[in-house]
Design a protein around this motif. Structure first.
Motif, PDB file in Angstrom:
ATOM      1  N   TYR A 140       1.000  -1.159  -0.383  1.00  0.00           N
ATOM      2  CA  TYR A 140       0.249   0.036   0.445  1.00  0.00           C
ATOM      3  C   TYR A 140       1.238   1.517   0.000  1.00  0.00           C
ATOM      4  O   TYR A 140       2.100   1.580   0.854  1.00  0.00           O
ATOM      5  CB  TYR A 140      -0.853   0.127   0.993  1.00  0.00           C
ATOM      6  CG  TYR A 140      -2.277   1.516   1.465  1.00  0.00           C
ATOM      7  CD1 TYR A 140      -3.203   1.402   0.302  1.00  0.00           C
ATOM      8  CD2 TYR A 140      -1.595   2.850   1.704  1.00  0.00           C
ATOM      9  CE1 TYR A 140      -3.491   2.549   0.946  1.00  0.00           C
ATOM     10  CE2 TYR A 140      -2.454   3.247   2.567  1.00  0.00           C
ATOM     11  CZ  TYR A 140      -3.914   3.365   2.008  1.00  0.00           C
ATOM     12  OH  TYR A 140      -4.115   4.378   1.423  1.00  0.00           O
ATOM     13  N   ASP A 141       0.842   2.290  -0.880  1.00  0.00           N
ATOM     14  CA  ASP A 141       0.802   3.620  -1.554  1.00  0.00           C
ATOM     15  C   ASP A 141      -0.153   4.727  -0.110  1.00  0.00           C
ATOM     16  O   ASP A 141      -0.952   5.156  -0.978  1.00  0.00           O
ATOM     17  CB  ASP A 141       1.226   3.757  -2.694  1.00  0.00           C
ATOM     18  CG  ASP A 141       1.771   4.951  -2.600  1.00  0.00           C
ATOM     19  OD1 ASP A 141       1.868   5.931  -2.307  1.00  0.00           O
ATOM     20  OD2 ASP A 141       2.980   4.980  -3.884  1.00  0.00           O
ATOM     21  N   GLU A 142       0.687   5.388   0.570  1.00  0.00           N
ATOM     22  CA  GLU A 142      -0.315   6.039   1.431  1.00  0.00           C
ATOM     23  C   GLU A 142      -0.632   7.141   0.557  1.00  0.00           C
ATOM     24  O   GLU A 142      -1.058   7.623   0.795  1.00  0.00           O
ATOM     25  CB  GLU A 142       0.590   6.385   3.165  1.00  0.00           C
ATOM     26  CG  GLU A 142      -0.266   7.201   3.940  1.00  0.00           C
ATOM     27  CD  GLU A 142      -1.665   6.854   4.144  1.00  0.00           C
ATOM     28  OE1 GLU A 142      -2.259   6.853   4.675  1.00  0.00           O
ATOM     29  OE2 GLU A 142      -1.214   5.765   4.218  1.00  0.00           O
ATOM     30  N   LYS A 143       0.811   8.289   0.006  1.00  0.00           N
ATOM     31  CA  LYS A 143       0.149   8.910  -0.538  1.00  0.00           C
ATOM     32  C   LYS A 143      -0.675   8.877  -1.996  1.00  0.00           C
ATOM     33  O   LYS A 143      -0.905   9.994  -2.586  1.00  0.00           O
ATOM     34  CB  LYS A 143       1.943   8.997  -1.212  1.00  0.00           C
ATOM     35  CG  LYS A 143       1.849  10.723  -1.987  1.00  0.00           C
ATOM     36  CD  LYS A 143       3.498  11.392  -1.980  1.00  0.00           C
ATOM     37  CE  LYS A 143       3.384  12.539  -3.106  1.00  0.00           C
ATOM     38  NZ  LYS A 143       4.929  13.333  -3.264  1.00  0.00           N
ATOM     39  N   LYS A 144      -0.616   7.720  -2.869  1.00  0.00           N
ATOM     40  CA  LYS A 144      -1.127   7.519  -4.080  1.00  0.00           C
ATOM     41  C   LYS A 144      -2.662   6.883  -3.259  1.00  0.00           C
ATOM     42  O   LYS A 144      -3.127   6.566  -4.591  1.00  0.00           O
ATOM     43  CB  LYS A 144      -0.352   6.363  -5.198  1.00  0.00           C
ATOM     44  CG  LYS A 144       0.828   7.447  -5.788  1.00  0.00           C
ATOM     45  CD  LYS A 144       1.588   6.784  -6.509  1.00  0.00           C
ATOM     46  CE  LYS A 144       2.722   7.629  -7.378  1.00  0.00           C
ATOM     47  NZ  LYS A 144       3.077   6.408  -7.897  1.00  0.00           N
TER      48      LYS A 144
END
Length: 199
Positions: A140-144
């Protein structure tokens, strides 16, 4: 024995409550007040009605603004690109695009956002991944706000969405969009809006 009876009663109450919620959600969807007068498209049969009902109740103002904007906008002539929706933080992405080969399409799911996708022209191909056999390929990419998956094609549910229909992908809907269909023409116009997911 008392513990077993209590467990059975709790299970029965849970099943009854779930059935009641399902009935309420279906009735709510059919009544259509959520539409705000929007009649240009209908929900695709893959829609998780209970989740839609729950999210609408938790975030009614935002959903109402979305459907009012869709109602009042000429979706076929509006220019492609990003369009901020007035009186909200929502942005509608108008995409004139094409479906592509499955192997070139990305898998995705989100934690903070809901994908609302309305097919204005053409037929868009989609896929829903099987949770039992799919595994995380990109954490999981928090920013995207996105996570990617490895999946088994034979366990994946593929479906087409024709113009005049919309799909809604909630966090538990691991999906692929713009998958090549059997249609001769792969060109599509789609409206994509990222809605807030409310816990």
């Amino acid at each position: 024995m008392k513990k077993i009876i209590t467990t059975i009663l709790v299970c029965l109450l849970t099943i009854t409550a779930s059935a009641q919620t399902n009935k309420e959600a279906k009735q709510w969807l059919k009544q259509g007040e959520w539409r705000q007068g929007f009649t240009k498209a209908k929900p695709h049969k893959t829609l998780n009605i209970n989740e839609f009902y729950s999210q609408y109740e938790k975030n009614k103002a935002q959903w109402d603004i979305l459907f009012q904007w869709l109602r009042d906008t000429d979706l076929k002539t509006i220019s492609k690109g990003k369009h901020p929706i007035p009186n909200s933080t929502l942005v509608a992405s108008v995409e004139d695009s094409e479906n592509g080969p499955l192997e070139k399409r990305n898998t995705e799911s989100h934690k903070r956002k809901i994908d609302f996708q309305l097919v204005v022209c053409g037929t868009e191909g989609f896929a829903l991944l099987d949770h039992q056999t799919s595994t995380i390929s990109v954490p999981y990419d928090e920013k995207k706000d996105v996570m990617r998956y490895h999946y088994q094609k034979e366990k994946t549910h593929f479906f087409d969405v024709k113009e005049g229909n919309f799909v809604i992908f909630f966090p538990t809907d691991w999906h692929i969009a713009k998958v090549q269909t059997k249609k001769k023409d792969q060109r599509i116009r789609v409206i994509v809006v990222k809605m807030d997911y409310v816990e």
